[in-house]
Write a protein that holds these residues in place. Structure first.
Motif, PDB file in Angstrom:
ATOM      1  N   UNK A  51     -14.362   3.828   9.629  1.00 46.36           N
ATOM      2  CA  UNK A  51     -14.256   2.366   9.556  1.00 46.36           C
ATOM      3  C   UNK A  51     -13.434   1.877   8.366  1.00 46.36           C
ATOM      4  N   UNK A  52     -13.031   2.805   7.506  1.00 46.96           N
ATOM      5  CA  UNK A  52     -12.388   2.388   6.261  1.00 46.96           C
ATOM      6  C   UNK A  52     -11.030   1.741   6.485  1.00 46.96           C
ATOM      7  N   UNK A  53     -10.296   2.229   7.467  1.00 52.74           N
ATOM      8  CA  UNK A  53      -8.929   1.727   7.626  1.00 52.74           C
ATOM      9  C   UNK A  53      -8.890   0.330   8.228  1.00 52.74           C
ATOM     10  N   UNK A  54     -10.035  -0.172   8.694  1.00 53.33           N
ATOM     11  CA  UNK A  54     -10.052  -1.506   9.305  1.00 53.33           C
ATOM     12  C   UNK A  54     -10.072  -2.612   8.267  1.00 53.33           C
ATOM     13  N   UNK A  55     -10.302  -2.249   7.015  1.00 53.98           N
ATOM     14  CA  UNK A  55     -10.521  -3.288   6.010  1.00 53.98           C
ATOM     15  C   UNK A  55      -9.206  -3.835   5.472  1.00 53.98           C
ATOM     16  N   UNK A  56      -9.211  -5.125   5.220  1.00 47.07           N
ATOM     17  CA  UNK A  56      -8.019  -5.767   4.687  1.00 47.07           C
ATOM     18  C   UNK A  56      -7.847  -5.386   3.222  1.00 47.07           C
ATOM     19  N   UNK A  57      -6.698  -4.839   2.852  1.00 52.97           N
ATOM     20  CA  UNK A  57      -6.495  -4.460   1.442  1.00 52.97           C
ATOM     21  C   UNK A  57      -6.508  -5.686   0.531  1.00 52.97           C
ATOM     22  N   UNK A  58      -6.981  -5.514  -0.708  1.00 55.83           N
ATOM     23  CA  UNK A  58      -6.951  -6.599  -1.689  1.00 55.83           C
ATOM     24  C   UNK A  58      -5.505  -7.027  -1.904  1.00 55.83           C
ATOM     25  N   UNK A  59      -5.292  -8.316  -1.977  1.00 62.56           N
ATOM     26  CA  UNK A  59      -3.951  -8.816  -2.253  1.00 62.56           C
ATOM     27  C   UNK A  59      -3.108  -9.067  -1.014  1.00 62.56           C
ATOM     28  N   UNK A  60      -3.604  -8.623   0.155  1.00 66.63           N
ATOM     29  CA  UNK A  60      -2.827  -8.830   1.386  1.00 66.63           C
ATOM     30  C   UNK A  60      -2.925 -10.288   1.828  1.00 66.63           C
ATOM     31  N   UNK A  61      -1.934 -10.727   2.609  1.00 70.67           N
ATOM     32  CA  UNK A  61      -2.035 -12.056   3.216  1.00 70.67           C
ATOM     33  C   UNK A  61      -3.306 -12.094   4.063  1.00 70.67           C
TER      34      UNK A  61
END
Lengths: 167, 194
Positions: B78-88
């Protein structure tokens, strides 16, 4: 539900103690609420509105209610098998299908029944039928699993798990 | 009369689709740069209602066979589903582009064409149904682990259903490894395209 201390001090289930045809202790979860569903969506950042926006689920997608997530079900079965195997067994593999929808109000019984046993290289393999039963005996997630349990007096199950050749 | 009723439907498994079987995508990092962290793990274990101290009690976990805090069996998927910090903000973007967004379309960064995605299956069959999942477990991730995933088409089968409709069953297999290349788990997902 189980408590942290029940898992901390759980007694090992041994291969020797499982009979083919035996039902293993179930895990009961619920009744499920919209809040449970929303918490899962937030935890994994799944923003599909059918899981928390009732107006969208019912009036836009024509569903009976908001729906429990398939990804949540996919995480519950391995969690249940992990609990069965603790502390030194291994929940090696599980396969399942998504059948009946889970909606708020449902109580789930996660279950397993031993269908076969075999010893390979000193490890005890137990084949299981597994599932997630809803009220009224409706099966939501039928599947099969293989767990590996220690044999009394036998060798420890390797961790990381390395299956014997041909297993 | 429809194709189905005249028996004219052809098996949808074309040579182009057959050629995809065994195709692997790029191996990509699924976890954030700082690896698996405690707070994400807490949110996840609460959401599956699993109070296991192996997930949060450092002292206890150190004495177990795992040697430290671990995650639930397929947490890493499930980790890759998360929005990275700083992304739009993907949610604002999705609803700006489509006020009726279902919350999925346009939200996930890259969707099915981002890094690590498999090439699309060239078929006119659009309806997608989940046909089942398989999970194999080898090792639990630990706090701080960096997780990598690699997907491949494990199998694709073509059928004509009893009512004469073409159908594909597509099985993708994703292998998760840690920073040392240790295999953690394999997830197979089969989808029906009709």
């Amino acid at each position: 539900m189980v408590s942290a201390d029940e898992l901390r001090f759980k007694a090992q289930l041994y291969y020797d103690d499982v009979s083919v045809g035996a039902e293993l202790p179930p895990l009961v979860i619920g009744p499920m609420t919209p809040t449970h569903l929303f918490r899962w969506s937030a935890a994994i950042e799944n923003w599909h509105r059918i899981h928390y926006d009732q107006n969208f689920a019912v009036y836009h997608d024509g569903l009976p209610n908001i729906l429990g997530q398939g990804s949540w079900k996919q995480s519950i079965l391995p969690r249940y098998l992990k609990d069965l195997c603790l502390p030194d067994g291994w929940p090696w593999k599980v396969s399942f299908q998504h059948r009946a929808m889970i909606v708020p109000g449902d109580t789930l019984t996660v279950w397993a029944k031993a269908t076969g046993k075999s010893e390979k290289e000193g490890l005890g393999f137990v084949d299981l039928d597994v599932g997630m039963r809803l009220d009224g005996d409706v099966e939501s997630c039928p599947g099969k699993a293989t767990i590996v349990l220690p044999i009394r007096g036998g060798r420890p199950i390797p961790y990381p798990f390395v299956p014997p050749k041909g297993a | 009369m429809s194709e189905a009723k005249t028996g004219a439907a052809e098996n949808p498994l074309t040579d182009k689709i057959k050629a995809l079987i065994g195709t692997s995508a790029e191996r990509v990092e699924a976890s954030p740069r700082w690896g698996i962290e405690r707070e994400g793990l807490r949110l996840f274990t609460n959401a599956i209602m699993d109070p296991d101290p192996r997930y949060w009690d450092e002292e206890f976990a150190r004495k177990t066979r795992f040697g430290g805090i671990v995650t639930p069996p397929i947490y890493c998927s499930y980790l890759s589903r998360k929005t990275p910090a700083g992304a739009e903000d993907p949610i604002s973007r999705a609803f700006r582009e489509n006020p009726e967004s279902d919350g999925i379309g346009g939200v996930r960064e890259g969707g099915d064409s981002g890094p690590g995605a498999l090439p699309p299956v060239p078929t006119p069959l659009k309806r997608i149904l989940n046909a089942g999942n398989e999970i194999e477990l080898y090792q639990y991730p630990r706090l701080g682990d960096r997780i990598y995933s690699q997907a491949r088409y494990a199998d694709i089968k073509g059928h004509i259903t009893k009512d004469g409709s073409p159908m594909l069953v597509i099985t993708t297999e994703t292998t998760y490894t840690n920073q040392d290349g240790d295999r953690l788990c394999i997830l197979r997902a089969s989808t029906i395209r009709r």
